[in-house]
Design an enzyme around this catalytic site. Structure first.
Site, PDB file in Angstrom:
ATOM      1  N   GLU A  45       0.824  -1.206   0.000  1.00 58.21           N
ATOM      2  CA  GLU A  45       0.000   0.000   0.000  1.00 58.21           C
ATOM      3  C   GLU A  45       0.864   1.265   0.000  1.00 58.21           C
ATOM      4  O   GLU A  45       0.546   2.254  -0.671  1.00 58.21           O
ATOM      5  CB  GLU A  45      -0.950  -0.004   1.196  1.00 58.21           C
ATOM      6  N   GLU A  48      -0.932  -2.666  -9.952  1.00 60.18           N
ATOM      7  CA  GLU A  48      -0.882  -3.694  -8.914  1.00 60.18           C
ATOM      8  C   GLU A  48       0.414  -4.501  -9.004  1.00 60.18           C
ATOM      9  O   GLU A  48       1.040  -4.803  -7.987  1.00 60.18           O
ATOM     10  CB  GLU A  48      -2.090  -4.632  -9.031  1.00 60.18           C
TER      11      GLU A  48
END
Length: 285
Positions: free
Chosen positions: A131, A206
């Site tokens: 993150e 991602e």
């Protein structure tokens, strides 16, 4: 290269909005759509993070309230050479996490209560490193703007369908309006194209966040193990409050969908993500 790709995707979304504005209202509709696109960019830049955190009832925590989790994020931020982000906990049993904020100096990371129950400390560290990588790479701003555009284009698509059915929109060729058939085609094609662009933006980021997150935490296999656990657990305990517009922000898709929905998922195949991380670990051995 990634920055150029994202700029291209967002430009495509803007052009789609302008094209739909033209189909609905001719040149006047184009101008309105362009102004709307600019307004959405401004709004997304300054306020999207606050809205998303409030949407999921995220609660900011201090080092006193959640010492282990807070210190973990602080240590990872220092290792990544980043400012300390705000830390939030989401009151949900569904195991997941996301990051938000317009830049590293104004960022937040959030984890659900569920994810902290099922992961080991090493696995949770891998997730939070992932993150923080999104924040450092400014993916959080890009993905939020893309989602905002995709939602607006879907709304315009619904308007265009009704306008075409009831003879609305501009039919004057000099004004740039299309026929009823053209309007209906645009109403279906444009939202689909916006969704595909949103998928491309999210999927490419991602993979990058997995790789850079593994480097920050120094343990690719821990992140791979976390992803495997989250993939299984999130399907068993889906996040009912999650929406398609924000699902791409989470480390794993929080929505429980059928196989057809997976084809259009904003997340890349979990098997490929895990395989890449395992390859990273093998390359270091």
């Amino acid at each position: 290269m990634n920055t150029l790709k994202i700029t291209f995707f967002l430009t495509c979304l803007t052009l789609l909005m302008v094209a739909m504005g033209n189909a609905i209202g001719g040149q006047g509709g184009m101008v309105i759509a362009l102004l709307l696109a600019g307004g959405m960019n401004f709004f997304s830049y300054w306020y999207s993070d606050k809205i998303v955190l409030k949407m999921y009832k995220a609660r900011e925590v201090s080092e006193t309230e959640s010492p282990a989790f807070y210190r973990m994020v602080k240590g990872l931020a220092e290792r990544a050479g980043m400012p300390m982000p705000k830390v939030y906990i989401i009151p949900s049993d569904s195991p997941n996490a996301f990051a938000t904020g317009r830049n590293p100096a104004n960022a937040a990371v959030a984890a659900t209560e569920g994810i902290m129950r099922i992961l080991t400390a090493e696995e949770l560290e891998g997730v939070m490193a992932h993150e923080l990588s999104h924040v450092r790479n400014r993916d959080t701003l890009i993905s939020t703007i893309a989602a905002t555009f995709a939602g607006a284009i879907a709304m315009l698509g619904n308007m265009l369908q009704w306008a075409a059915i009831f003879g609305g929109g501009s039919s004057d060729d000099e004004e740039g309006g299309g026929s009823m058939l053209g309007g209906l085609a645009m109403a279906f094609i444009a939202p689909m194209a916006a969704m595909l662009i949103q998928m491309a933006v999210s999927r490419s980021r991602e993979f990058l966040a997995d790789a850079s997150g593994a480097k920050i935490c120094g343990n690719p296999l821990a992140l791979a193990s976390a992803l495997n656990k989250l993939q299984l657990a999130s399907q068993q305990v889906p996040m009912n409050e999650a929406t398609p517009a924000t699902s791409h922000m989470f480390i794993v898709n929080p929505l429980k969908g059928a196989s057809l929905a997976k084809l259009f998922s904003t997340h890349p195949p979990m098997e490929e993500r895990i395989a890449r991380l395992q390859a990273m670990a093998g390359g270091r051995a």
